[in-house]
Design a protein around this motif. Structure first.
Motif, short mmCIF file in Angstrom:
data_model
loop_
_atom_site.label_atom_id
_atom_site.label_comp_id
_atom_site.label_asym_id
_atom_site.label_seq_id
_atom_site.Cartn_x
_atom_site.Cartn_y
_atom_site.Cartn_z
N ALA B 293 -1.33 -2.00 -3.74
CA ALA B 293 -2.52 -1.14 -3.64
C ALA B 293 -2.21 0.26 -4.15
O ALA B 293 -3.01 0.87 -4.87
CB ALA B 293 -3.00 -1.08 -2.18
N HIS B 294 -1.03 0.77 -3.82
CA HIS B 294 -0.64 2.12 -4.27
C HIS B 294 -0.60 2.19 -5.80
O HIS B 294 -1.12 3.15 -6.39
CB HIS B 294 0.73 2.46 -3.66
CG HIS B 294 1.35 3.70 -4.20
ND1 HIS B 294 0.67 4.90 -4.31
CD2 HIS B 294 2.60 3.95 -4.67
CE1 HIS B 294 1.48 5.82 -4.82
NE2 HIS B 294 2.66 5.26 -5.06
N THR B 297 -4.17 2.10 -7.11
CA THR B 297 -4.97 3.31 -6.85
C THR B 297 -4.36 4.57 -7.47
O THR B 297 -4.95 5.64 -7.40
CB THR B 297 -5.16 3.54 -5.33
OG1 THR B 297 -3.88 3.68 -4.70
CG2 THR B 297 -5.93 2.39 -4.71
N ASP B 298 -3.18 4.46 -8.07
CA ASP B 298 -2.65 5.60 -8.85
C ASP B 298 -3.44 5.78 -10.15
O ASP B 298 -3.36 6.83 -10.77
CB ASP B 298 -1.17 5.39 -9.19
CG ASP B 298 -0.26 6.20 -8.28
OD1 ASP B 298 -0.79 6.94 -7.42
OD2 ASP B 298 0.97 6.10 -8.41
N VAL B 299 -4.17 4.77 -10.55
CA VAL B 299 -4.94 4.84 -11.79
C VAL B 299 -6.26 5.55 -11.50
O VAL B 299 -7.04 5.08 -10.66
CB VAL B 299 -5.21 3.42 -12.35
CG1 VAL B 299 -6.01 3.51 -13.64
CG2 VAL B 299 -3.89 2.67 -12.55
N PRO B 300 -6.53 6.69 -12.15
CA PRO B 300 -7.80 7.38 -11.89
C PRO B 300 -8.99 6.45 -12.17
O PRO B 300 -8.95 5.67 -13.13
CB PRO B 300 -7.77 8.54 -12.90
CG PRO B 300 -6.33 8.78 -13.20
CD PRO B 300 -5.69 7.42 -13.13
N GLY B 301 -9.99 6.52 -11.31
CA GLY B 301 -11.15 5.66 -11.47
C GLY B 301 -11.00 4.28 -10.84
O GLY B 301 -11.86 3.42 -11.00
N ALA B 302 -9.90 4.05 -10.10
CA ALA B 302 -9.68 2.73 -9.49
C ALA B 302 -10.79 2.37 -8.51
O ALA B 302 -11.02 1.18 -8.25
CB ALA B 302 -8.32 2.71 -8.77
#
Lengths: 422, 422
Positions: B293-294, B297-302
């Motif tokens: 998950a981390h 969610t590090d990807v902007p816009g996730a």
């Protein structure tokens, strides 16, 4: 003080094709052998450059550990460079040749002429047996500096160091113990403030070295004492006592931002506290997106206290999994103290744990509003004797660092509650 | 030939506390800017040693990139050492101070006197703006050597190099424009094998540089073309065409281990595919402990596609949250293909998403058995048209690397399913 130098040779290092991990390994080993590394260098596979470097080291250091350049190819220049730097010839070392033959025989290979070149050592040098590869190592004194030359392949180098070099270093340094080190971990203050607060340290404790290392968003403060000082001084204050006083002084100056006097990270310290009390933890994350759980589960043995975490990006997941009320979400929005509180309470119930922590916020780069700009995070903690939540504004300019900072802050809020309760 | 030198300062390097990855990065960058790195050195935070090193470099190299020693604490000596080496005074640089003030204001902090020290530069030096931290960089010429001093924190250093130093190097070396670069991301093969498979590249494409960078557990392969070559050659094949052919050749050799020809990581590529199709994802983790998950969610816009993840360390959480059957857990255990399958199906339902991926395994260091040793991981994928799971044995010797490898493998299994479906 015994001065050490670490020298790497090899174009691959200077082209940046490989990261020179050998040097870090050797720095650590020299330090723990009582030697102060004053410099490391890396030079190309170029005869003139290597000779120049060896001569410069021979006049400045007491011990030099060197890696690379022992192989069979024409760009392996170490033996020839040592010989030229010392003004001696190279000659066949029969012991080195025997050792290589044994290694090859055992594997059913024949020695090639190129391999025989590897047994040509500078006159006066001693070979260091390589039990894990073909290239023999070299030990040799030039001026007052003792050189130990090892292969560049990390695996071979590390084993040759352990078996052949370390015992010789111990002989030379008369070393019988480790350097004393104390590590304090800090959270909640920028490095510049910490430096300012501790600026009087050098005057108070001139024999102890004070170092800082940023492990974002934490800072590690390291106190270290060289071996020599550990003996009783005139005033009868020995090294251990000096270190203890220095640690107390630092902790007094820094107050509550010291989260561990054992060098533990927030996740490790939270784990230690939970383990000590035999209690368990669940986590509810929104903006940190799994990072809090990831940090907690990086600690070996986390399964003893960590039960469950939910990363609820969608509001529907906050409702169904964490039982956050629709009214709260509609009235206050996802990024809100009440939402954080309900998330913590909800995940504590869902996970069946003693403790819970929650995060909801805006990591950026987009999604901020005037009322709730990027960097806003609400954190909730629920425990056996109640729950609470708080809002922070912690923008560090990019998504990844904001996630790190939000996660650390949530662990810090939890840590404080755990400390309060015991 | 333009001679370059890379200098690191900092006790932490010479104590072996950190591996000096900055130097490898800078060696690569200098090379691709047309500069030959002849030597790298690391010295302690010791004024005399740094001054001596700067003077020696100033008489031997044309360009020196230097890291560390720009912070606010007393052991940050770079500005003072440059001044002493050049025989000039240090003085307040108002532009540097303004830039720091701006950085602090934006974050709601006050400048301390210690910070103001950071704006004291050697007379004649220029400051290099730091957009990602507080420490201003320094550019200064001593003898014929141009020094560029950057922070030791890798993240700040790399960005300052890209924005402030590289353009200046291009000016100096006559690299008038951007170098053409193609990045391929690989997963599923060790670096040594990749190197072996691509060993014929140099003969085929002599004008294109082939570089590798391990971004564990992925490998980035970078093709880069120096500007001069980009103009039409005699045979009329221009740089862009050469690069395209080289890329095709590399992809043909490597086959299915190429996960992106845009340099995207697994999490970025999975995100791109989901976004393209307007579909959503949930995640169920056990051994990876929140890392999947981390990464997502590090990807902007996730938040456009990521709905929910559950880290279910406790079996009770696997039952209640993910609806894994008690029978499966009792009969097969938590680390099992059927369990992984039920976890994926369960979290897809709980999260209400189109897709789901799950992990359950043993990251170590303890918890392994003969039948299921450390490194065992079962991964499940559930999607609109069915579900499947698979068992792998992927031990890399430590918990953190095992978690990284397990997480990458789960994203890779998901990526393959996503590709199949479109």
């Amino acid at each position: 003080m015994i001065n050490g130098h670490v020298l790497s040779t090899g174009n691959e290092v200077l082209l940046g094709d490989i990261v020179d991990t050998n040097s870090a390994f050797l720095c650590r080993q020299l330090k723990s052998s009582g030697i102060t590394v004053i410099k490391t260098t890396a030079v190309r596979d170029d005869m003139a450059a290597i000779v120049r470097e060896i001569q410069s080291i021979a006049s400045a250091a007491d011990i030099c550990v060197m890696t690379g350049g022992l192989g069979p190819t024409p760009d392996d220049l170490t033996a020839a460079a040592l010989a030229e730097a010392a003004g001696v010839k190279i000659e066949l070392d029969t012991a080195a040749l025997e050792s290589m033959k044994k290694y090859f025989d055992k594997r059913g290979f024949d020695l090639t002429p190129a391999n025989e070149k590897q047994a040509m050592l500078p006159k006066g040098a001693k070979f260091l047996e390589n039990l894990h590869g073909t290239a023999p190592g070299i030990s040799m004194t030039i001026n007052k500096c003792r050189f130990f030359c090892m292969p560049g392949v990390s695996r071979e180098m590390e084993r040759m160091f352990d078996l052949k070099v370390r015992p010789k270093l111990y002989e030379m340094t008369g070393h019988a113990g480790e350097i004393q080190i104390i590590r304090l971990m800090l959270f909640g203050m920028p490095e510049s403030r910490v430096g300012q607060i501790l600026s009087g340290f050098g005057l108070q404790f001139p024999e102890i070295h004070l170092g800082f290392r940023v492990r974002f968003p934490m800072i590690e403060v390291k106190l270290s004492l060289l071996k020599e000082v550990v003996s009783d001084s005139e005033e009868g204050m020995d090294g251990a006592r000096q270190m203890k006083q220095a640690k107390l002084w630092v902790m007094e100056q820094l107050g509550s931002i010291v989260i561990s006097d054992q060098g533990l990270t927030l996740a490790q310290e939270v784990g230690r506290l939970l383990k000590k009390c035999g209690q368990t933890l669940s986590v509810a994350e929104s903006c940190t997106g799994g990072l809090v759980a990831h940090l907690i589960t990086d600690v070996p043995g986390a399964s003893d206290y960590f039960l469950f975490s939910a990363t609820t990006y969608a509001n529907s997941a906050k409702e169904t999994i964490l039982n956050v009320s629709r009214e709260t979400l509609e009235k206050n929005g996802a990024v809100d103290e009440t939402t954080a509180l309900e998330m913590a309470i909800g995940v504590r119930t869902a996970g069946g744990s003693d403790w819970a922590v929650s995060t909801t916020g805006i990591a950026g780069p987009s999604g901020g509003t005037e009322a709730k700009p990027v960097g806003t995070v609400c954190i909730g903690v629920a425990g056996p004797s109640g729950s609470n939540s708080q809002r922070f504004l912690l923008d560090r300019g990019d998504r990844e660092r904001n996630k790190q900072l939000f996660a650390a802050m949530s662990l810090e809020m939890l840590r404080r509650e755990l400390v309060k309760n015991y």
